[in-house]
Scaffold this active site. Sequence first.
Site: not given
Length: 780
Positions: A296-300
């Site tokens: 995932s993109d960061c914290d997505s």
Amino acid sequence: MGQSQPSIITPSLLLLLLLFVILGCRRADARSAFACGGGATGNLPFCRQTLPIRARVRDLIGRLTLDEKVRLLVNNAAGVPRLGIGGYEWWSEALHGVSNVGPGVHFGGKFPGATSFPQVISSAASFNASLWELIGRVVSDEARAMYNGGQAGLTYWSPNVNIYRDPRWGRGQETPGEDPTIAGRYAAAYVRGLQQPYGGRSGYYRLKLAACCKHYTAYDLDNWKGNDRYHFNAKVSKQDLEDTFDVPFKACVVEGKVASVMCSYNQVNGVPTCADPNLLRNTIRSEWGLDGYIVSDCDSVGVMYNSQHYTSTPEEAAADAIKAGLDLDCGPFLAQYTEGAMKQGKLSQMDVDNALTNTLTVQMRLGMYDGDPSRQQFGNLGPQHVCTQAHQNLALEAARQGIVLLKNQANALPLSRSHYRNIAVIGPNSDATVTMIGNYAGVPCRYTSPLQGIANYARTIHQVGCTNVACSGNQPIEAAVVAASKSDATILIMGLDQSIEAEAIDRVGLLLPGRQPELVTKVAAASKGPCILVLVCGGPVDISFAKNDPKISAILWAGYPGQAGGAAISDIIFGAFNPGGKLPMTWYPQQFVEKVPMTNMNMRPNPSEGYPGRTYRFYKGPVVYPFGHGLSYTRFTHSISQAPSELTVRLDGRKAGSENSTMLNSLIRVTHAKCEGLIMPIHLDVKNEGDWDGSHTVLVFSRPPSSSSDHSPPQKQLVGFEKVQVFAKSQTRVTLNIDVCKDLSIADNNGIRRIPIGEHSIQIGDLSHSLTLKAETLAI
Ligand SMILES: *[C@@H]1O[C@H](CO)[C@@H](O)[C@H](O)[C@H]1NC(C)=O
Ligand SMILES: *[C@@H]1O[C@H](CO)[C@@H](O)[C@H](O)[C@H]1NC(C)=O
């Protein structure tokens, strides 16, 4: 005075201390084994290199407790000490050189810096696929060396291959531009260079590094007029997804064989990409056959619960993401909520094991379970392999190849050193260093600023004119005007930096900021000799005023040219290098952004709404400079020496049973055609008519037959490109192979790939060649 005390440091103690120091240093700059380093655990089946990787992964997963498992689902993965496994930071970056944007990379000590190549939009402008792969290989050496030294990881979340859909996008600089064919070629080439697969026994190719194509998909808006990427729902048609947004990702997986894909923050048609099984499980994994992990993109994953309120509980978000096909979370969310999701019955043990199988397999392919890294393949790479002269030379070469000559009135460039001895060097980017490396950069080996580069050729008189790129309020414009009036020639180095275009910062307009245009115009008017405008920026700017100003003799777009940018700029200005770069994106006028909302994802025009469409493929309106524009100090011409004018598309009788006769006469489903070997070879002679050696990029476009007009295909589409070096007054032959199914097909209104039967118009410069495709059904 008291008697002298006998020293408590005896020779043997000294030796011991020395030994400690030496051993201590060793520990600090050589990485110990991540796992399987010996001891009791070193003999467990997952450590046995003779076993197939699949079996080793299965063995390892079988030994893990649920608690241990969930802590492996995040970028900052916890170690499993009882099995001799260390912790691992998955997040490293290497967009155009090893970067410390991710927590996996640390500069300092024996690795104070790494070679910083031009920002990707500049490398794309070289249109040189072998250069892209070569850069990847160099970055790979430096990254692996830093890994061996304990200062970097092996999993790199690069490259960014989103389509540069809108000129305002702050991250457009990170991408290979607006064209899907180039972006796909770039993705595959850079990933091949970074990963350099080898071996292939034990069921899998080994990897030198694991790259990652991001951010899947339709992500190209960061923060525009209150619309941000964490909340944005990109409304995308199946057709645009198929022939625009997905193209580079497909090439990355299928041709580049990338080890990872990252899903984005945004939603696509109401579903967060990281929770969409159709995108992750069906498209990336099943259809394209990703052999690797999805991150995932960061914290997505957190974003889909906290910002988008897509699920009502955090456990649901965790379950949705994993079930959709996500294997790794950048962020802590999955470590926090996966166990709860399982307890609530939203997720099974098998779902978690599948995710771990994908991440652990990549780690094994990287050799992380093969013990001491110094005894493995690439174990020899160390500090002496970083920032080598050869690597830095390639950074310079890449910068030169990526610079685009936009205007050269009456061949003002190159400047002759003997005529122009005193040069006024002006502009907020004239002594740029960190600005030249753009974003997702690291610490470069060294810099050559434009001012330093020019000073190697002439005496310089330096005046910034604007104290920063925003250039508002009181500015030392007058001093710059005076400098220009006293010099033999003027070089203005203007443009943008990360305060204007960046991650989380989209632009609202395309003009040069603040008083920059005023500075340029006044300085040009006062210049005694030729006035050269150099733009240092990632995104396009509307510099119509300068294009039309006869006092401005030449314009160069240097992009963000990396650590050697200033040397490259001056080499071009003074004729040590003949420019050959071309624009990888359309340079729109300011009016374009005034009438087109950035949030409108449609590539195709909608005349009833006054929507003009996007990129050279669909937009027909006025431009400042078109896609593919770029001049040279010499003149190239081409002629087709040989190319077929007719080809037959054979149908696979069984599969094509459902195609009715109307379809047969117009559009054939690609999946129904016999595609293998169906290529159109084009043999072309490229002639250099001038007095300068140079490189030329052949761009081959195709325009589909009118029979496909119901499906609003692109007005033209780049189907091939090749860069060739041609010596002055000589000629060379180049062959391009156009793949009929891949390159000449279009996406129909439903996003299904079809080959239009009929006359395709192939365009190369001002040449045009007609290719007629016919259909033929095979007997069953
Ligand atoms: C053939 O296919 C086209 C496109 O799907 C459709 O519009 C047409 O009605 C079909 N014709 C017949 C005879 O089935
Ligand atoms: C492409 O880049 C490579 C690496 O710098 C270079 O050797 C080659 O000459 C370039 N190709 C052309 C045609 O300029």
